[in-house]
Design a protein around this motif. Structure first.
Motif, PDB file in Angstrom:
ATOM      1  N   LYS A  22       0.829  -1.216   0.090  1.00 55.50           N
ATOM      2  CA  LYS A  22       0.022  -0.029   0.077  1.00 55.50           C
ATOM      3  C   LYS A  22       0.808   1.033   0.081  1.00 55.50           C
ATOM      4  O   LYS A  22       0.409   2.146  -0.473  1.00 55.50           O
ATOM      5  N   ALA A  23       1.989   1.060   0.612  1.00 59.31           N
ATOM      6  CA  ALA A  23       2.899   2.362   0.657  1.00 59.31           C
ATOM      7  C   ALA A  23       3.275   2.623  -0.880  1.00 59.31           C
ATOM      8  O   ALA A  23       3.447   3.731  -1.197  1.00 59.31           O
ATOM      9  N   ASP A  24       3.806   1.604  -1.667  1.00 58.11           N
ATOM     10  CA  ASP A  24       3.955   1.915  -3.152  1.00 58.11           C
ATOM     11  C   ASP A  24       2.767   2.762  -3.607  1.00 58.11           C
ATOM     12  O   ASP A  24       2.872   3.843  -4.346  1.00 58.11           O
ATOM     13  N   GLN A  25       1.476   2.164  -3.410  1.00 56.14           N
ATOM     14  CA  GLN A  25       0.485   2.781  -4.328  1.00 56.14           C
ATOM     15  C   GLN A  25       0.432   4.242  -3.334  1.00 56.14           C
ATOM     16  O   GLN A  25       0.194   5.143  -4.438  1.00 56.14           O
ATOM     17  N   ASP A  26       0.244   4.491  -2.135  1.00 49.90           N
ATOM     18  CA  ASP A  26       0.188   5.591  -1.724  1.00 49.90           C
ATOM     19  C   ASP A  26       1.514   6.687  -2.401  1.00 49.90           C
ATOM     20  O   ASP A  26       1.218   7.939  -2.448  1.00 49.90           O
ATOM     21  N   GLU A  27       2.609   6.292  -2.445  1.00 48.59           N
ATOM     22  CA  GLU A  27       3.840   7.121  -2.918  1.00 48.59           C
ATOM     23  C   GLU A  27       3.555   7.672  -4.440  1.00 48.59           C
ATOM     24  O   GLU A  27       3.594   8.570  -4.605  1.00 48.59           O
ATOM     25  N   ILE A  28       2.997   6.560  -5.076  1.00 51.47           N
ATOM     26  CA  ILE A  28       2.723   6.893  -6.662  1.00 51.47           C
ATOM     27  C   ILE A  28       1.561   8.066  -6.711  1.00 51.47           C
ATOM     28  O   ILE A  28       1.843   9.224  -7.393  1.00 51.47           O
TER      29      ILE A  28
END
Length: 143
Positions: A22-28
């Motif tokens: 989820k951190a990757d999604q949130d970063e993008i």
């Protein structure tokens, strides 16, 4: 036949997409939200921080393919020379997938509200790569 093969390949990539955190999604999404704010403040230089600073960056638009970070930046400045041309940007996120480790593929819509110049908009496809721990756009196809 070639289109069928390409379609099957894309379907298999989406079917076997590797789940990212989820951190990757949130970063993008965070990068795009920051870019949205940068654009709406008229700060193209900061807007460009979401892109890979490389001669291999690819931007595909209505005028064809552009290679390179600097050329992409110069094209933005030429196409949007003032606040009236830049308008107010709004992104819509349609589908974010992760077809491979450290790779992301995002499809969305963009719209520029420009009272003086007329509104414009379209769709975009962004290919992201995690480089040195940071998500960056390595290919932007906006139409």
């Amino acid at each position: 036949m070639r289109n069928c093969v390409l379609t099957l390949l894309l379907l298999s990539l989406s079917y076997f997409a590797i789940a990212q955190s989820k951190a990757d999604q949130d970063e993008i999404y965070g990068i795009l939200n920051r870019q949205n704010g940068d654009w709406n403040r008229g700060d193209v230089k900061s807007f460009m921080k979401g892109y890979w600073e490389s001669d291999s960056l690819m931007f595909v638009g209505k005028n064809g393919v552009t290679y390179g970070y600097n050329q992409t930046y110069e094209n933005y400045l030429k196409r949007y020379p003032d606040r009236a041309s830049m308008g107010t940007l709004k992104f819509e996120f349609i589908n974010l997938t992760f077809p491979a480790k450290n790779a992301a593929f995002l499809v969305g819509k963009w719209n520029l509200t420009r009272p003086e110049k007329g509104d414009i908009g379209g769709h975009y496809t962004l290919l992201w790569k995690k480089i040195k721990g940071k998500w960056l756009i390595i290919c932007d196809h906006s139409s």
